[in-house]
Design a protein around this motif. Sequence first.
Motif, short mmCIF file in Angstrom:
data_model
loop_
_atom_site.label_atom_id
_atom_site.label_comp_id
_atom_site.label_asym_id
_atom_site.label_seq_id
_atom_site.Cartn_x
_atom_site.Cartn_y
_atom_site.Cartn_z
N THR A 51 0.84 -1.21 0.00
CA THR A 51 0.00 0.00 0.00
C THR A 51 0.88 1.25 0.00
O THR A 51 0.65 2.19 -0.76
CB THR A 51 -0.95 0.00 1.21
OG1 THR A 51 -1.72 -1.20 1.16
CG2 THR A 51 -1.89 1.18 1.19
N HIS A 128 -10.33 -0.08 4.67
CA HIS A 128 -9.20 0.05 3.76
C HIS A 128 -9.82 0.40 2.40
O HIS A 128 -9.86 -0.43 1.49
CB HIS A 128 -8.43 -1.27 3.72
CG HIS A 128 -7.07 -1.19 3.11
ND1 HIS A 128 -6.62 -0.09 2.41
CD2 HIS A 128 -6.05 -2.09 3.08
CE1 HIS A 128 -5.38 -0.32 1.99
NE2 HIS A 128 -5.01 -1.52 2.39
N ARG A 161 -9.72 -5.40 7.74
CA ARG A 161 -10.27 -4.15 7.18
C ARG A 161 -10.53 -4.30 5.69
O ARG A 161 -11.40 -3.64 5.14
CB ARG A 161 -9.31 -3.01 7.44
CG ARG A 161 -7.90 -3.26 6.93
CD ARG A 161 -6.94 -2.24 7.50
NE ARG A 161 -5.55 -2.56 7.23
CZ ARG A 161 -4.56 -2.27 8.05
NH1 ARG A 161 -4.79 -1.69 9.20
NH2 ARG A 161 -3.33 -2.56 7.72
N ARG A 212 -5.36 -12.78 4.52
CA ARG A 212 -4.32 -13.25 5.45
C ARG A 212 -4.88 -13.36 6.88
O ARG A 212 -5.71 -12.55 7.30
CB ARG A 212 -3.18 -12.23 5.44
CG ARG A 212 -1.92 -12.62 6.14
CD ARG A 212 -0.89 -11.52 5.97
NE ARG A 212 -1.38 -10.27 6.56
CZ ARG A 212 -1.17 -9.90 7.82
NH1 ARG A 212 -0.46 -10.67 8.63
NH2 ARG A 212 -1.65 -8.76 8.27
C1 NCD Z 1 -3.70 -5.62 3.85
C2 NCD Z 1 -3.68 -4.63 4.95
O1 NCD Z 1 -2.63 -4.23 5.41
O2 NCD Z 1 -4.75 -4.24 5.32
N1 NCD Z 1 -2.71 -5.51 2.91
C3 NCD Z 1 -2.77 -4.51 1.98
O3 NCD Z 1 -3.01 -3.37 2.29
N2 NCD Z 1 -2.55 -4.85 0.70
C4 NCD Z 1 -4.00 -6.98 4.25
C5 NCD Z 1 -3.15 -7.64 5.29
O4 NCD Z 1 -2.35 -7.05 5.98
O5 NCD Z 1 -3.35 -8.85 5.41
#
Ligand code: NCD
Length: 293
Positions: A51, A128, A161, A212
Amino acid sequence: MTRHLTTTADLTDDEIEAIFDEANGYLDGQTNQKLRGKLVINIFFENSTRTRSSFEVASKRLGAEALSLDVASSSESKGETMYDTAANLDAMGASAIVIRHKNAGAPKILSKYVKASVINGGDGAHAHPTQALLDLFTLRQAIGDVRGKKILIVGDIRNSRVANSNIKLLTRFGMKVVLAAPPHFLPKRSSIKMVWNIRDELDGASAVMSLRTQTERHERLIYASLSDYAANFKITKEALGDRNIFVMHPGPVHRNVDLEDGALSDPRSLVLRQVHNGVAVRMAILSKFVLGY
Ligand code: NCD
């Protein structure tokens, strides 16, 4: 129009369509000067790989100056509050501040104290929004009209999120969302269909989104081990069979826990396309919020 992006509810359907139209024009990876002379600051109080780099690349492709603050080495560790840190960045003339924080609601609170547009890069288990937007964009690109199509979201939904934002956005755009997880990973209450295994719901699904296991958000170990979880919920090539179903994951992937290697590299996997599209969608989001249209 809204000045801040804290959840996808801040955007109307028309605004989302306009973001997607603009993002389509950025898929070629070309650089432009749309945000020349503007400053975009990433302030990440929680770890992030994609991100943060996605926002950084997006800012640079638009010709903006991009600063990523490594909070561990900043004044936060010397006891300065988030608000003081952010107010200082604001005073430097930031047009947008992208924030990630372990506490739900942090971006909303911050938005009350700064002149810059605040963009939520993930707050606790709450929201998110840019991930959900890039996921919807990717689904549309892969399957066309998503209305009435089924998506199975698998994993640690209660603490995710990404799941929260996607459940809201994808149902709003007419998708049938089904959640699959062990009971303690499912929301306590939801109007969404929930199941305790993946096999029954893969039939008829256009996509499966694996998430995850958010071990850092668990107060105690709630699944005997990741391998026990994987035995039941890992997405394998064998489980996919010859179905016409796309595989998604926001990353970072726990390989062979969330997704089997073979499912990740399968032609039906959209995982790297999500990353590619993420830059284009964030370019469109940054343009909108920095220029205020
Ligand atoms: C996620 C996050 O950090 O919310 N990753 C992301 O932003 N691509 C998902 C995660 O941490 O598993």
